[in-house]
Enzyme design. Structure first.
Site, PDB file in Angstrom:
ATOM      1  CD  GLU A  30      -2.392  -1.724   2.666  1.00  0.00           C
ATOM      2  OE1 GLU A  30      -2.100  -0.930   3.699  1.00  0.00           O
ATOM      3  OE2 GLU A  30      -2.582  -2.927   2.822  1.00  0.00           O
ATOM      4  CD  GLU A  61      -3.078  -4.909   5.612  1.00  0.00           C
ATOM      5  OE1 GLU A  61      -4.195  -5.196   5.285  1.00  0.00           O
ATOM      6  OE2 GLU A  61      -3.044  -3.573   5.558  1.00  0.00           O
ATOM      7  CG  HIS A 130      -0.922   2.550  14.087  1.00  0.00           C
ATOM      8  ND1 HIS A 130      -2.109   2.352  14.326  1.00  0.00           N
ATOM      9  CD2 HIS A 130      -0.890   2.827  12.857  1.00  0.00           C
ATOM     10  CE1 HIS A 130      -2.887   2.616  13.191  1.00  0.00           C
ATOM     11  NE2 HIS A 130      -2.177   2.801  12.389  1.00  0.00           N
TER      12      HIS A 130
END
Lengths: 325, 320
Positions: A30, A61, A130
């Site tokens: 991406e 993914e 994250h």
């Protein structure tokens, strides 16, 4: 040595050089094209090699990594970007059931040469989805190599080694190291997979650092040396396969071992190393093997909590002094 | 589309070969001594495998499912290493490591069965990507069942294949059961091939028990893919004669359903058609069946004489 370059450009240059050398190498993921990824690591690659070899994809993914497995089995060498390492949870299926097993399962009918880049981002307040360091999950998968660069020099060398490797390689890169600069060797070189590096020689204790924790360990060693303690610092570099021989040889010399990693202590790389060392080196140890790692909870977005969660130089210094005290 | 006499005989022979192989496999498995693991059989679905693979060469790739013997035989794999694989022997196509659910025969373009439902689709787009990248005109066909249309793999793979214009033929065999759950319970629309339109790709629903129809439709799909126009979906309505696995009591199947479908057995239907057309006579049909039986018997004998792998095999080939 050449002029100093940043860690992220070391990765970029390694990929571009390999793409020039080998037409079967391509990047996919991406935003890997024009944007060059969220932090620009692959910037410029699409300009030189075109969209056929710098492939932007939908946010899928599983399909990205599945595509890499199918393409690798058919003779290409994909280099996939998965972005933040938490997103790798969406393609554990492809990495474990497919990539890591395919060669063995099919009786060596295929090779699966592919690289998957995943970024850890501890220390940025990026929060629970994250910031995670999940490398130990993958290090428990036979057939999948796992590397964790720590400097621009080995970032470039390990990427080139990973691309040339005939096996799937997970390449874990720390966001907090992207801007570290260092002089790197001119010309073509690789950092061998499966070898750790003795960064500082010493006699009093062996410190094994994993990935970006090298930077913390270096700070700790400076402090400790001022106090007259001489640690031997080993940068692990590869998580699978582990280079235990180098660690055993060091422990034979220092008789003490501490491992520092950003991932959780529970079921971590440190646990594996500690278990192997006590099995093989029991008579050489003067103290229990210790670990400086994250506690068994979740990484916080909140800065005070995140700081408490992450291991660092101060925690390592305290642990070493306690072990020698 | 005019189908030649040779092709018709080839289509029939491939279907009989699969049926004979799987019937024999069933028998050996039930005897309980020689074949370890789980076994998923595809009797009843042969027309989908054969009608598709008869359009492909060894340079084209297929991916199939945990119910994949039929596709691999249709593609042209040698029965001997296949049978040896089911027996877990060293001369198996995967050295006895993969068994029924995971085997591959790369030299004939069979890039793998898969134990994970839907996953063949994610891998297929990669092989198709390589075919396009290397500027070949080859294509990849991926087989899956109605159950796999509920996976994220279906959406992700189809969307990616369409976005990157990859030469993938999505071949969906509707056998009415996702393991043991009827299609009406888990698919909200009549025809899943309608979903292809959502990716800007052609999608058709056909009688998956009519081998010539499957052959013709796949030939259009192959042409579409070889021309660089991206993916194509074929949904074939067929039926699984056996349960999900061997030993499945099939208590979820309404009484009489199997009997209705047995009347539409693709091999029986095609045999009648070829007799009627005069392509084959009773004698030649008998001969084909005997030839297939001989091939399967030879495969079983080959498997039986092949040794079990040494323990060291467990540790070989983990890394290249």
């Amino acid at each position: 040595m050449g002029k100093p370059i940043m860690f992220q450009w070391a990765i970029n240059h390694a990929i571009a050089e390999e793409m020039r050398r080998d037409p079967t190498v391509f990047i996919i993921g991406e935003d890997v094209g024009k944007p060059g990824g969220p932090f620009g690591v692959t910037r410029g690659i699409i300009d030189e090699f075109g969209p056929e070899r710098a492939v932007d994809t939908p946010i899928s993914e599983g399909a990205i990594i599945g595509l890499c497995v199918g393409a690798a089995a058919a003779g290409l060498r994909p280099v996939a970007e998965i972005m933040f390492m938490n997103f790798i949870t969406l393609c554990v299926e492809e990495l474990y059931n497919q990539a890591s097993k395919m060669r063995w399962m099919f009786g060596a009918q295929v090779k699966v040469p592919m690289v998957v880049r995943a970024m850890t981002a501890g220390g940025y307040g990026a929060g629970p989805h994250h910031s995670s360091s999940l490398e130990s999950w993958f290090a428990s998968m036979p057939g999948l190599k796992v590397v964790m660069p720590s400097t621009p020099v080995n970032a470039k060398g390990l990427m080139k080694a990973a691309i040339r490797d005939d096996n799937p390689v997970l390449y874990v890169e720390p966001l907090s190291s992207y801007r570290i600069k260092a002089e790197i060797p001119e010309g073509d070189y690789i950092t061998p997979i499966g070898k750790c590096e003795i960064v500082r020689e010493g006699t009093d204790i062996t410190i094994v650092s994993v990935g970006r924790m090298l930077q913390e360990a270096l700070k700790a060693v400076d402090v400790l040396e001022k106090d007259g303690i001489k640690p031997e610092l080993i940068d692990l570099l590869t998580i699978n396969p582990l280079d235990m021989e180098t660690i055993y040889a060091s422990v034979k010399k220092t008789n003490r071992l501490v491992i520092i990693h950003e991932a959780k202590q529970t079921m971590g790389i440190g646990a594996e190393i500690a278990a192997s060392v006590q099995e093989k080196m029991f008579d050489w140890l003067d103290a229990p093997v210790e670990r400086v790692a994250a506690p068994f909870t979740h990484i916080a977005f909140q800065p005070k909590l995140e700081q408490h969660y992450l291991p660092d130089a101060t925690k390592l210094v305290a642990k070493v002094k306690q072990m020698l005290g | 589309m005019k189908i030649s006499k040779e092709t018709k005989i080839d289509l029939f022979t491939r279907m009989v070969k699969i049926r004979t192989f799987e019937d024999e496999t069933h028998k050996i498995f039930m005897a309980g001594k020689e074949m370890p693991g789980f076994l998923h059989l595809s009797q009843g679905e042969e027309a989908m495998a054969v009608g598709t693979c008869a359009n492909l060469t060894f340079d084209d790739a297929i991916y199939t499912t945990h119910r994949g013997h039929g596709c691999i035989i249709a593609k042209g794999a040698d029965l001997k290493p296949m049978m040896a694989e089911l027996f877990g022997r060293i001369d198996g196509c995967c050295k006895g490591r993969a068994g029924s659910m995971h085997f591959a025969d790369v030299k004939t373009g069979c890039m793998g069965s898969n134990g994970i439902v839907g996953e063949g689709m994610r891998l297929a787009i990669g092989t198709a990507f390589a075919q396009k990248y290397q500027k070949t005109k080859n294509v990849t066909a991926v087989f899956f069942g109605d159950g796999a249309t509920g996976t994220g793999a279906f959406h992700e793979s189809f969307n990616m294949a369409a976005t990157l214009k990859l030469p993938v033929i999505f071949v969906c065999s509707i056998n009415f059961y996702a393991q043991m759950t009827h299609k009406s319970v888990h698919i909200p629309i009549e025809h899943v091939a309608d979903r292809a339109a959502g990716y800007g790709a052609p999608g058709v629903t056909i009688d998956g028990n009519d081998v010539e129809l499957v052959y013709e439709e796949v030939s259009k799909a192959v042409k579409h893919c070889r021309a660089g126009k991206g993916p194509y979906m074929i949904e074939g309505i067929t039926y699984r004669h056996h349960g999900h696995f061997i030993g499945d009591p099939c208590n979820y199947r309404p009484a009489g359903e199997l009997e209705e479908w047995l009347k539409k057995d693709p091999i029986v239907l095609y045999e009648q058609k070829l007799l009627k057309e005069g392509v084959l006579d009773e004698k030649r049909i008998q001969q084909i069946k005997e030839e297939c039986k001989n091939l399967v018997d030879e495969a079983v004998a080959f498997a039986r004489q092949s040794p079990q792998p040494d323990i060291e095999e467990l540790y070989k080939d983990i890394l290249a």
